[in-house]
Design an enzyme around this catalytic site. Structure first.
Site, PDB file in Angstrom:
ATOM      1  N   LYS A  70      10.512  30.094  29.457  1.00 60.50           N
ATOM      2  CA  LYS A  70       9.366  30.986  29.248  1.00 60.50           C
ATOM      3  C   LYS A  70       9.775  32.376  29.660  1.00 60.50           C
ATOM      4  O   LYS A  70      10.463  32.544  30.658  1.00 60.50           O
ATOM      5  CB  LYS A  70       8.238  30.488  30.187  1.00 60.50           C
ATOM      6  CG  LYS A  70       6.952  31.238  30.083  1.00 60.50           C
ATOM      7  CD  LYS A  70       6.079  30.642  29.017  1.00 60.50           C
ATOM      8  CE  LYS A  70       4.970  31.563  28.581  1.00 60.50           C
ATOM      9  NZ  LYS A  70       5.391  32.705  27.776  1.00 60.50           N
ATOM     10  N   LYS A 106      14.168  35.270  28.706  1.00 62.27           N
ATOM     11  CA  LYS A 106      13.716  36.642  28.458  1.00 62.27           C
ATOM     12  C   LYS A 106      14.341  37.119  27.166  1.00 62.27           C
ATOM     13  O   LYS A 106      15.373  36.593  26.736  1.00 62.27           O
ATOM     14  CB  LYS A 106      14.153  37.569  29.602  1.00 62.27           C
ATOM     15  CG  LYS A 106      13.280  38.790  29.756  1.00 62.27           C
ATOM     16  CD  LYS A 106      11.997  38.477  30.509  1.00 62.27           C
ATOM     17  CE  LYS A 106      11.101  39.688  30.624  1.00 62.27           C
ATOM     18  NZ  LYS A 106       9.982  39.443  31.541  1.00 62.27           N
ATOM     19  N   SER A 358      -0.041  32.563  31.180  1.00 59.13           N
ATOM     20  CA  SER A 358       0.658  32.144  29.958  1.00 59.13           C
ATOM     21  C   SER A 358       0.728  30.608  29.914  1.00 59.13           C
ATOM     22  O   SER A 358       0.574  29.998  28.859  1.00 59.13           O
ATOM     23  CB  SER A 358       2.084  32.712  29.924  1.00 59.13           C
ATOM     24  OG  SER A 358       2.073  34.017  29.403  1.00 59.13           O
TER      25      SER A 358
END
Ligand code: NAD
Length: 433
Positions: A70, A106, A358
């Site tokens: 993530k 990322k 998220s």
């Protein structure tokens, strides 16, 4: 041996420091310090005048031991493999600190996004997704917004991915518009998570909001949210800045007015702001460097990495620093601040509210059941308060600064999962296990 770039090397120093306080095997240290994969792409963009340009993009998956990876996507000219790799590394620890079942990733594109027209921006965002589509997915890797990306861009990306897969895939990206499956409460979650941490910190130190002077570097998504919530709670926001410079008012600003000024000047279809605060507001102006060195109670870097270094750390006068940006303090500066008694609440805890909501968004997309705003806030507050307390108590127990404690807390969680999957210690001495 792999050559380690500078920012990533600095990020690894925090891990090495934390590992001294654990009895995890060397193999675990090696695995956590090594990124799993890095994709580099060249995104072709047809400009409005018919010409063609290419922009370099990256997606790094650092570690997926605890679940799908993530992490945000950044549009900035400084985006490089080193930067993205370091941000992915921090994400791994951030997810573990707050105990959510994700690893770290990322991405980003090296671009001055403000120079693109709205349609060029959309072509860039969709083109990037076409190139990384096989690399991401709801059970593999889930992007989200970061600097100079926002919910509109996340919406374009989710739509492009769904077109490629020929099915609606809301859980592939978080930070989308609510109308496309986004979660209520995601847009201010990073600032809100930091705000909940500051409340806990204030409780520990008996800080009175009206006596607490706060300076915030960076007045974007995260900076504005934390400023708004602190101001509402009675804190004095005496300085804020954006990329053009800072404004200062010793009595404190009316934060909603500052936000309105930024909002009124948005351009590129509500993506970026035209105005700089220092041009639009009648107040003392100063540089971003001067803001960092103000004599205040709480400093909140909420812009970019490497803002407080060994060079300016001796001149920082704030009593406490809460890192809303990722990596704003270098490891050398950390040591100087620690010796000077300046308490730092580290990024991997302080800005984890974004990834936490998220996670809530991903859960809602997968279950098809959508939550009320109060439920999002209540669950976020519970996680931030619980993990703040865990890190704070651990720092006392092992006699370290809060950053080291946060890394120890995270690395224990990651290490436990790695051990469970099997390490060389287990395979060489099976009878002892
Ligand atoms: P944003 O693009 O919304 O805002 C960035 C702000 O920083 C803008 O006001 C910009 O003018 C300012 N800025 C840019 N360069 C600057 C400089 N050199 N000096 C001072 N200000 C500068 O970005 P954001 O989403 O608010 O992210 C800010 C920081 O927070 C980043 O480090 C990001 O990685 C981190 N973060 C964001 C999220 C999120 O959910 N958005 C989550 C975790 C961490």
């Amino acid at each position: 041996m792999t050559k380690r770039p500078k920012l990533f090397k600095d990020a690894l120093r925090r891990l090495e420091n934390a590992l001294k306080h654990t009895d995890l095997s060397e193999e675990i240290a090696l695995r956590i310090g090594t990124p799993k994969s890095c994709l580099e792409v060249s995104v072709p963009v047809r400009r409005d005048d018919g010409s063609l340009d290419f922009f370099t993009g990256y997606r790094v998956r650092h570690d997926d031991t605890r679940g799908p990876t993530k992490g945000g996507l950044r549009y900035h000219p400084s985006v490089s493999r080193d930067e993205v790799q370091s941000l992915a590394f921090w994400m791994t620890f951030k997810c573990a600190v707050v105990g959510i079942p994700f690893g770290g990733a990322k991405g980003g594109i090296s671009v001055d996004a403000k120079s693109l027209s709205p349609m060029e921006l959309e072509r860039l965002s969709r083109g990037y997704i076409r190139l990384i589509a096989d690399f991401i997915g709801p059970d593999v890797d889930i992007p989200a917004p970061d600097m100079y990306t926002n919910e509109r861009i996340m919406g374009w990306m989710m739509d492009e991915y769904s077109t490629i897969r020929r099915q609606n895939c809301p859980a592939v990206i978080t930070g989308k518009p609510v109308s496309m499956g986004g979660s209520v409460g995601r847009s201010d979650a990073t600032g809100r998570g930091a705000f909940y941490c500051i409340r806990e910190l204030a409780g520990k130190h008996g800080m009175n909001p009206s006596d607490t002077r706060v300076a915030i570097q960076g007045f974007g998504n995260a900076g504005q949210s934390v400023a708004r919530l602190l101001h509402k709670d009675g804190y004095r926001i005496v300085a804020v800045s954006d990329s053009q410079g800072a404004v200062y008012s010793p009595d404190g600003f009316d934060v909603p007015s500052l936000i309105r000024i930024k909002e009124e000047t948005r351009h590129v279809q509500a993506v970026y702001c035209d105005s700089a605060l220092c041009h639009a507001i009648d107040a003392t102006t100063m540089s971003n460097e001067e803001l960092l060195e103000l004599d205040i109670d709480l400093l909140i870097p909420a812009a970019m990495e490497n803002q407080i270094t060994a060079e300016n750390a001796p001149r920082i006068k704030a009593k406490r620093i809460v890192e809303v940006a990722n990596g704003p303090i270098t490891s050398e500066a950390d040591e100087i601040l620690f010796e000077r008694g300046i308490e730092v609440l580290p990024d991997i805890l302080a800005n984890a509210g974004g990834v936490t909501v998220s996670y809530f968004e991903w859960l809602q997309n997968r279950s098809g059941l959508y939550w009320e705003l109060q439920e999002v806030h209540r669950k976020l507050q519970a996680i931030m308060a619980r993990e703040f307390s865990n890190v704070y108590e651990l720092a006392r127990e092992i006699n370290t600064d809060l950053r080291t404690a946060a890394y120890v807390h995270a690395v224990r969680r990651i290490g436990e999962t790695m051990e469970a999957k099997g390490t060389s210690a287990y395979f060489s001495h099976p009878k002892e296990h």
